[in-house]
Design an enzyme around this catalytic site. Structure first.
Site, PDB file in Angstrom:
ATOM      1  N   ASP A  51       0.846  -1.201   0.000  1.00  0.00           N
ATOM      2  CA  ASP A  51       0.000   0.000   0.000  1.00  0.00           C
ATOM      3  C   ASP A  51       0.877   1.245   0.000  1.00  0.00           C
ATOM      4  O   ASP A  51       0.569   2.246  -0.640  1.00  0.00           O
ATOM      5  CB  ASP A  51      -0.898   0.020   1.237  1.00  0.00           C
ATOM      6  CG  ASP A  51      -2.056  -0.959   1.104  1.00  0.00           C
ATOM      7  OD1 ASP A  51      -2.494  -1.210  -0.031  1.00  0.00           O
ATOM      8  OD2 ASP A  51      -2.516  -1.470   2.141  1.00  0.00           O
ATOM      9  N   THR A 162      -9.071   2.636   7.123  1.00  0.00           N
ATOM     10  CA  THR A 162      -8.525   1.396   7.692  1.00  0.00           C
ATOM     11  C   THR A 162      -7.058   1.563   8.131  1.00  0.00           C
ATOM     12  O   THR A 162      -6.466   0.619   8.636  1.00  0.00           O
ATOM     13  CB  THR A 162      -8.591   0.250   6.657  1.00  0.00           C
ATOM     14  OG1 THR A 162      -8.032   0.735   5.426  1.00  0.00           O
ATOM     15  CG2 THR A 162     -10.006  -0.211   6.424  1.00  0.00           C
ATOM     16  N   ALA A 163      -6.500   2.762   7.902  1.00  0.00           N
ATOM     17  CA  ALA A 163      -5.084   2.976   8.233  1.00  0.00           C
ATOM     18  C   ALA A 163      -4.961   3.720   9.576  1.00  0.00           C
ATOM     19  O   ALA A 163      -5.499   3.263  10.585  1.00  0.00           O
ATOM     20  CB  ALA A 163      -4.404   3.714   7.086  1.00  0.00           C
ATOM     21  N   ASN A 165      -6.393   6.246  10.857  1.00  0.00           N
ATOM     22  CA  ASN A 165      -7.691   6.530  11.452  1.00  0.00           C
ATOM     23  C   ASN A 165      -8.180   5.381  12.331  1.00  0.00           C
ATOM     24  O   ASN A 165      -8.708   5.587  13.414  1.00  0.00           O
ATOM     25  CB  ASN A 165      -8.693   6.831  10.331  1.00  0.00           C
ATOM     26  CG  ASN A 165     -10.130   6.769  10.818  1.00  0.00           C
ATOM     27  OD1 ASN A 165     -10.590   7.664  11.527  1.00  0.00           O
ATOM     28  ND2 ASN A 165     -10.844   5.708  10.461  1.00  0.00           N
TER      29      ASN A 165
HETATM   30  P1  NAP Z   1       4.311   2.622   7.494  1.00  0.00           P
HETATM   31  O1  NAP Z   1       4.397   3.260   8.814  1.00  0.00           O
HETATM   32  O2  NAP Z   1       5.482   1.922   6.917  1.00  0.00           O
HETATM   33  O3  NAP Z   1       3.129   1.531   7.462  1.00  0.00           O
HETATM   34  C1  NAP Z   1       1.851   1.692   7.879  1.00  0.00           C
HETATM   35  C2  NAP Z   1       1.052   0.420   7.632  1.00  0.00           C
HETATM   36  O4  NAP Z   1      -0.226   0.806   7.150  1.00  0.00           O
HETATM   37  C3  NAP Z   1       1.613  -0.536   6.587  1.00  0.00           C
HETATM   38  O5  NAP Z   1       1.351  -1.855   7.014  1.00  0.00           O
HETATM   39  C4  NAP Z   1       0.814  -0.198   5.345  1.00  0.00           C
HETATM   40  O6  NAP Z   1       0.704  -1.268   4.449  1.00  0.00           O
HETATM   41  C5  NAP Z   1      -0.520   0.072   5.965  1.00  0.00           C
HETATM   42  N1  NAP Z   1      -1.460   0.873   5.200  1.00  0.00           N
HETATM   43  C6  NAP Z   1      -1.222   1.910   4.352  1.00  0.00           C
HETATM   44  N2  NAP Z   1      -2.375   2.363   3.863  1.00  0.00           N
HETATM   45  C7  NAP Z   1      -3.359   1.606   4.394  1.00  0.00           C
HETATM   46  C8  NAP Z   1      -4.768   1.581   4.259  1.00  0.00           C
HETATM   47  N3  NAP Z   1      -5.417   2.460   3.495  1.00  0.00           N
HETATM   48  N4  NAP Z   1      -5.473   0.673   4.985  1.00  0.00           N
HETATM   49  C9  NAP Z   1      -4.858  -0.218   5.782  1.00  0.00           C
HETATM   50  N5  NAP Z   1      -3.521  -0.255   5.943  1.00  0.00           N
HETATM   51  C10 NAP Z   1      -2.791   0.648   5.259  1.00  0.00           C
HETATM   52  O7  NAP Z   1       3.830   3.763   6.479  1.00  0.00           O
HETATM   53  P2  NAP Z   1       3.429   3.616   4.956  1.00  0.00           P
HETATM   54  O8  NAP Z   1       3.485   2.203   4.539  1.00  0.00           O
HETATM   55  O9  NAP Z   1       4.168   4.638   4.207  1.00  0.00           O
HETATM   56  O10 NAP Z   1       1.895   4.037   5.015  1.00  0.00           O
HETATM   57  C11 NAP Z   1       1.534   5.346   5.312  1.00  0.00           C
HETATM   58  C12 NAP Z   1       0.326   5.278   6.170  1.00  0.00           C
HETATM   59  O11 NAP Z   1       0.670   4.800   7.455  1.00  0.00           O
HETATM   60  C13 NAP Z   1      -0.261   6.633   6.453  1.00  0.00           C
HETATM   61  O12 NAP Z   1      -1.054   7.083   5.391  1.00  0.00           O
HETATM   62  C14 NAP Z   1      -1.062   6.328   7.713  1.00  0.00           C
HETATM   63  O13 NAP Z   1      -2.379   5.948   7.414  1.00  0.00           O
HETATM   64  C15 NAP Z   1      -0.374   5.146   8.320  1.00  0.00           C
HETATM   65  N6  NAP Z   1       0.115   5.479   9.658  1.00  0.00           N
HETATM   66  C16 NAP Z   1      -0.403   4.770  10.690  1.00  0.00           C
HETATM   67  C17 NAP Z   1      -0.063   5.068  11.975  1.00  0.00           C
HETATM   68  C18 NAP Z   1      -0.684   4.275  13.077  1.00  0.00           C
HETATM   69  O14 NAP Z   1      -1.458   3.372  12.773  1.00  0.00           O
HETATM   70  N7  NAP Z   1      -0.408   4.600  14.323  1.00  0.00           N
HETATM   71  C19 NAP Z   1       0.837   6.096  12.248  1.00  0.00           C
HETATM   72  C20 NAP Z   1       1.370   6.796  11.160  1.00  0.00           C
HETATM   73  C21 NAP Z   1       0.986   6.477   9.862  1.00  0.00           C
HETATM   74  P3  NAP Z   1       1.926  -1.765   3.494  1.00  0.00           P
HETATM   75  O15 NAP Z   1       2.819  -2.545   4.379  1.00  0.00           O
HETATM   76  O16 NAP Z   1       1.239  -2.590   2.454  1.00  0.00           O
HETATM   77  O17 NAP Z   1       2.617  -0.560   2.921  1.00  0.00           O
END
Ligand code: NAP
Ligand code: MN
Length: 265
Positions: A51, A162-163, A165
């Site tokens: 993603d 689903t991320a 949020n």
């Molecule tokens: P990351 O920190 O390396 O990974 C975040 C995780 O979220 C990865 O497992 C990624 O999947 C997954 N993901 C991304 N978009 C998603 C979606 N729409 N629905 C469900 N899971 C999703 O960061 P990244 O891979 O660059 O992704 C950026 C996203 O991380 C941001 O947009 C934000 O939503 C999320 N994030 C989450 C948190 C938290 O949950 N506390 C904090 C900061 C950011 P893949 O392994 O397939 O890439």
């Protein structure tokens, strides 16, 4: 001019990923798909990775609404990656259908201090970059709604629900509902500061304005999906659904709720 069979492939430029891309490129060639000289000419923009890679691909290609994005996952299932590297025949078949099956995903337009907008496929996050809280006035359309004090806020698209949020306790929203979910990150609630305390979902024609109260202690960082923006003195962020959507090639029998179930249950 775009030609129906031109594609552009995006992936992280590592040796391992280059090797992984070879069978895909071969299959595409055999099926008479040609590499476009630049992504602007491509009908299909393909992301190879997770993603994370899909988010980067859409950002780097300017959130085009006149092409079809394709997500191919290199390992697990993802939310934006309908296909996996083991399903290349199925992918080619889906690309060759006379009527392509696509999903349309709403995106958020974020405008910082009236400058040119940024687009978000997952979310726009505004949060404190220091140990201190910061304060924002939250307005819906032109009405003052609440004053927030805390770590920050996440404004998520349905597919972004689903991320980050979700980790912050927000609801998972069907991408068939064009909307933005506004979610708090650790709000401080006391007799001085009071927020709704739950996330809320805004309809497609609403505008959200976050006015950062200039206390001298405010150091928010703004992120659009997985990219941090650097603006020194932000006064306000305006958010609304963009008047365009991106189109993503769909694998049959792989609905959003199907993926939610497989990933989380
Ligand atoms: P990351 O920190 O390396 O990974 C975040 C995780 O979220 C990865 O497992 C990624 O999947 C997954 N993901 C991304 N978009 C998603 C979606 N729409 N629905 C469900 N899971 C999703 O960061 P990244 O891979 O660059 O992704 C950026 C996203 O991380 C941001 O947009 C934000 O939503 C999320 N994030 C989450 C948190 C938290 O949950 N506390 C904090 C900061 C950011 P893949 O392994 O397939 O890439
Ligand atoms: Mn990742």
């Amino acid at each position: 001019m775009t030609s129906q069979n031109q594609y552009y492939l995006f992936f992280k430029q590592t040796e391992k990923m280059k090797q992984t891309s070879l069978p895909l490129i071969k299959k595409l060639e055999q099926a008479a798909f040609k590499q476009a000289p630049t992504f602007n000419e491509a009908t299909f923009i393909i992301s190879l990775g997770g993603d994370n890679s899909f988010l980067q691909t859409v950002r780097k290609t300017g959130f085009r609404s006149d092409c079809i994005y394709i997500g191919i996952n290199t390992d697990d299932i993802g939310f934006y990656t309908d296909f996996t590297v083991d399903q290349l025949d199925l992918l080619i078949q889906s690309m060759q259908e006379s009527t392509l099956e696509v999903r349309k995903y709403p995106i958020i337009e974020a405008r910082i201090d009236q400058k040119a907008p940024f687009y978000c496929l997952n979310e726009c996050t505004i949060r404190s970059s220091t140990i201190k809280t910061f304060v924002m006035d939250v307005c819906i359309d032109s009405h003052y709604f609440e004053t927030f004090r805390g770590d920050g806020m996440i404004i998520a698209t349905p597919t972004g629900s689903t991320a980050y949020n979700k980790s912050a306790g927000g609801a998972v929203i069907d991408p068939k509902l064009p909307s933005m979910q506004v979610n708090e990150i650790s709000s401080l609630n006391n007799s001085e500061y009071r927020t709704l305390g739950t996330s809320f979902v805004l309809g497609s024609d609403r505008q959200l304005t976050l006015k950062i109260v200039q206390t001298g202690n405010e150091f928010p960082v703004i992120a659009v999906d997985n990219e941090a923006l650097s603006f020194p003195q932000v006064k306000q962020v305006q958010l609304q659904l963009a008047n365009r959507q991106i189109q993503v090639l769909k694998l049959k029998n792989n609905s959003f709720w199907n993926r939610v179930q497989r990933k989380f249950l």
